[in-house]
Design a protein around this motif. Structure first.
Motif, short mmCIF file in Angstrom:
data_model
loop_
_atom_site.label_atom_id
_atom_site.label_comp_id
_atom_site.label_asym_id
_atom_site.label_seq_id
_atom_site.Cartn_x
_atom_site.Cartn_y
_atom_site.Cartn_z
N LEU A 285 13.96 -18.36 -41.11
CA LEU A 285 14.96 -18.53 -42.17
C LEU A 285 14.76 -19.83 -42.93
O LEU A 285 15.17 -19.95 -44.07
CB LEU A 285 16.37 -18.48 -41.57
N THR A 286 14.16 -20.82 -42.28
CA THR A 286 13.99 -22.13 -42.91
C THR A 286 12.56 -22.38 -43.38
O THR A 286 12.25 -23.47 -43.84
CB THR A 286 14.40 -23.23 -41.93
N PHE A 287 11.68 -21.38 -43.25
CA PHE A 287 10.29 -21.58 -43.67
C PHE A 287 10.18 -21.46 -45.18
O PHE A 287 10.74 -20.54 -45.78
CB PHE A 287 9.37 -20.57 -42.99
N ASN A 288 9.47 -22.39 -45.81
CA ASN A 288 9.31 -22.40 -47.25
C ASN A 288 8.11 -21.52 -47.62
O ASN A 288 6.96 -21.95 -47.49
CB ASN A 288 9.10 -23.84 -47.75
N TYR A 289 8.37 -20.31 -48.06
CA TYR A 289 7.27 -19.38 -48.33
C TYR A 289 6.55 -19.70 -49.63
O TYR A 289 5.41 -19.27 -49.83
CB TYR A 289 7.79 -17.94 -48.31
N ASP A 290 7.18 -20.45 -50.53
CA ASP A 290 6.45 -20.96 -51.69
C ASP A 290 5.30 -21.85 -51.20
O ASP A 290 4.17 -21.77 -51.70
CB ASP A 290 7.36 -21.77 -52.60
N ILE A 291 5.61 -22.71 -50.24
CA ILE A 291 4.61 -23.63 -49.68
C ILE A 291 3.54 -22.85 -48.91
O ILE A 291 2.35 -23.17 -48.98
CB ILE A 291 5.29 -24.67 -48.77
N TYR A 292 3.97 -21.83 -48.19
CA TYR A 292 3.01 -21.01 -47.44
C TYR A 292 1.94 -20.45 -48.38
O TYR A 292 0.73 -20.60 -48.15
CB TYR A 292 3.74 -19.87 -46.73
N PHE A 293 2.37 -19.81 -49.47
CA PHE A 293 1.40 -19.21 -50.39
C PHE A 293 0.63 -20.27 -51.18
O PHE A 293 -0.55 -20.08 -51.49
CB PHE A 293 2.10 -18.23 -51.33
N ALA A 294 1.27 -21.39 -51.50
CA ALA A 294 0.57 -22.47 -52.19
C ALA A 294 -0.56 -23.01 -51.31
O ALA A 294 -1.66 -23.32 -51.80
CB ALA A 294 1.55 -23.59 -52.55
N ILE A 325 3.37 -10.29 -54.25
CA ILE A 325 4.09 -9.21 -54.93
C ILE A 325 4.91 -8.41 -53.92
O ILE A 325 6.08 -8.09 -54.16
CB ILE A 325 3.09 -8.29 -55.67
N GLU A 326 4.29 -8.09 -52.78
CA GLU A 326 4.98 -7.32 -51.74
C GLU A 326 6.19 -8.05 -51.19
O GLU A 326 7.14 -7.41 -50.71
CB GLU A 326 4.00 -6.99 -50.61
N HIS A 327 6.19 -9.36 -51.25
CA HIS A 327 7.32 -10.14 -50.74
C HIS A 327 8.31 -10.52 -51.85
O HIS A 327 9.12 -11.44 -51.69
CB HIS A 327 6.82 -11.39 -50.01
N GLY A 328 8.22 -9.79 -52.97
CA GLY A 328 9.23 -9.90 -54.01
C GLY A 328 9.09 -11.05 -54.97
O GLY A 328 10.04 -11.39 -55.67
N PHE A 329 7.92 -11.69 -55.03
CA PHE A 329 7.72 -12.80 -55.94
C PHE A 329 7.50 -12.27 -57.35
O PHE A 329 6.68 -11.36 -57.56
CB PHE A 329 6.50 -13.63 -55.51
#
Length: 401
Positions: A285-294, A325-329
Motif C-alpha cells: 500500500l505504501t510502495f511508490n509505483y511511479d518510482i518502481y517503473f522509473a 498500461i495494465e496497471h492503469g497508468f
C-alpha cells in the motif's frame, strides 16, 4: 585458529584464482588478528586449490568445499554456515579488505555493543590501470533507522543522489552478528537462499531490516573491489541474463509488476517475497509505483549505454510500457515517469555533475598526465599503485609474499 574468533571472514569463490589470491592476502595481513578465514571452493578448477595451497600454513585459514556445485545463493548459505566467529564479513573473491579494516569495525562494535549490522564504505579499483574508479561509498558515520532505509528503497531512484542504497547493510558491504543469522536459519530455514529470491545481497538487506530497527554505517573505505568485468552484477547490468539460468527452480519473478529480467525488478521481487514471508501484509500500500517503473526505465537506459542489443532493449521497453498500461497508468502519467527516469539519467551523466562528484580524481588525472614522469608527485597524490593491495594500504613487499 583462535578457538572462538571475533570475526569470521568468508570468501566464496568460483574460478577466479588470481583475484582470490589478493582477497586472501588482504585478510591474512590485517592488523587485527582475532579472526578465522574460510575459503569455500564451489567446484573450481585446479588453479584455485593451487592458490590456496601456495600460502604458508596458517591455523586461521580453513578450506571448505560443498559436495555438489551450487548456485550463488546456495553457495553463500553453505559458506557462511561454516562460520563460528561472533561477527561475519562476507568477502567476495574479487574484493579485498583495506588495512586496519577489522580494527575499525571492531571499534564500532565496542562503542555500539548491541549493534547487529554494520555497513561500510567501498571503492572500485581499476586493476588494468592501477588506480581508483570514480565511484566510492564513503560519508559521515552514523546510525540509520531500518524503516528509513526501507522507505528510501521504496521511494527513491536507486541510482540517484537521494538514494541511501550505498548505506544499506547488503552483506557484500557489511558485517553482521552471527547469532542473528543463526536465529533466522532456525526460524526460516536459511539466511541467503529463501525460495523465490535471486539477489543474496539485497535479500539479506531486507531480512536484516526485519530483524533489527537500526544499522550503523561506518563512513570509511573498508573494502576495495576489482574484476568488474567478471562480476555477475556488472554483466547483468549490460543485459547478460545467464546468471538466472544458474538459479534453477529457486528463481521466480512472479511478485514483480513487469516481466523483465532487470536488477531492480529482482530487488523489488525479493522485497515482496521476503516481506510476505515475514507476514508484513501492509507494505504494498505504501510502495511508490511511479518510482518502481522509473527505476526500470532508468535501468533500460543504462543497458543501452552499456551496449545491450537494441532488439533486446526494444523488447524490454515494450514489456515495461505494457505493464504500466495494465496497471492503469494514463498516457500522461507514463510520459511523466519516462521524463523522471530520463532526468535522473542525464543529471548523473552531465559533465558538470560528474566533475563535481569526482573532482579529486579529475585533479589527479590532470596532474598525472601533465607530469607523468614525476614519481614524487605520484607518491604525494597516490594516483597510481603497484597493485590493489598497496592501494588498500598494505606494504608492497609483504603483499608480494
Amino acid at each position: 585458529m583462535v578457538e572462538k574468533p571475533f570475526f569470521s571472514i568468508v570468501i566464496p569463490t568460483k574460478n577466479r584464482p588470481e583475484l582470490l589470491r589478493d582477497a586472501i592476502q588482504s585478510v591474512l595481513l590485517q592488523s587485527f588478528t582475532e579472526f578465522e578465514l574460510i575459503v569455500s571452493d564451489n567446484h573450481n578448477d585446479a588453479a584455485t586449490k593451487e592458490v590456496i595451497d601456495s600460502f604458508p600454513e596458517d591455523g586461521r585459514l580453513r578450506y571448505v568445499r560443498p559436495t555438489d556445485e551450487l548456485n550463488m545463493l546456495d553457495h553463500w548459505e553453505f559458506a557462511t554456515c561454516q562460520a563460528i566467529g561472533r561477527y561475519v564479513v562476507l568477502l567476495t573473491d574479487r574484493n579485498v579488505l583495506c588495512q586496519h579494516s577489522l580494527k575499525k569495525i571492531k571499534r564500532v562494535i565496542d562503542t555500539h555493543k548491541d549493534i547487529n549490522f554494520i555497513s561500510f564504505g567501498t571503492k572500485a579499483f581499476l586493476e588494468h590501470q592501477n588506480k581508483f574508479g570514480t565511484r566510492s561509498t564513503t560519508g559521515k558515520s552514523r546510525m540509520y533507522n531500518s524503516k528509513e532505509l526501507v522507505d528510501n528503497f521504496k521511494g527513491a531512484i536507486y541510482y540517484s543522489s537521494g538514494s541511501l542504497d550505498f548505506f544499506a547493510p547488503k552483506t557484500i558491504n557489511s558485517c553482521y552478528k552471527n547469532e542473528i543469522a543463526q536465529k533466522i536459519r532456525r526460524e526460516k530455514g536459511s539466511y541467503f537462499n529463501l525460495r523465490g529470491v535471486s539477489t543474496p545481497d539485497y535479500a539479506s538487506f531486507f531480512v536484516n531490516t526485519l530483524m533489527d530497527q537500526q544499522c550503523y554505517f561506518l563512513g570509511d573505505t573498508i573494502m576495495l573491489g576489482q574484476g568488474a568485468s567478471v562480476s555477475n552484477g556488472s554483466n547483468f547490468a549490460k543485459g547478460d541474463t545467464s546468471y538466472f539460468k544458474t538459479l534453477g527452480a529457486n528463481y521466480e519473478l512472479h511478485a514483480s509488476l513487469a516481466d523483465v529480467p532487470f536488477i531492480y525488478n529482482c530487488i523489488y521481487n525479493d522485497f515482496i517475497v521476503i516481506y510476505s514471508y515475514w507476514g508484513k501484509q501492509d507494505f504494498p500500500l505504501t510502495f511508490n509505483y511511479d518510482i518502481y517503473f522509473a527505476n526500470l526505465l532508468l535501468e533500460l537506459m543504462i543497458k543501452r549505454e552499456a551496449g545491450a542489443s537494441e532488439e533486446i532493449c526494444l523488447s524490454f521497453e515494450k514489456s515495461v510500457q505494457q505493464a504500466m498500461i495494465e496497471h492503469g497508468f494514463s498516457e500522461k502519467k507514463i510520459h511523466e515517469i519516462t521524463e523522471l527516469a530520463n532526468g535522473c539519467f542525464m543529471k548523473d551523466r552531465s559533465k558538470t555533475n560528474m566533475f563535481l562528484k569526482n573532482w579529486k580524481i579529475h585533479f589527479k588525472d590532470f596532474l598525472f598526465h601533465r607530469f607523468n614522469d614525476n614519481k614524487l608527485l605520484n607518491r604525494i597524490f597516490k594516483y597510481k599503485y603497484d597493485s590493489i593491495l598497496t592501494a588498500a594500504g598494505f606494504d608492497y613487499y609483504k603483499a608480494l609474499r
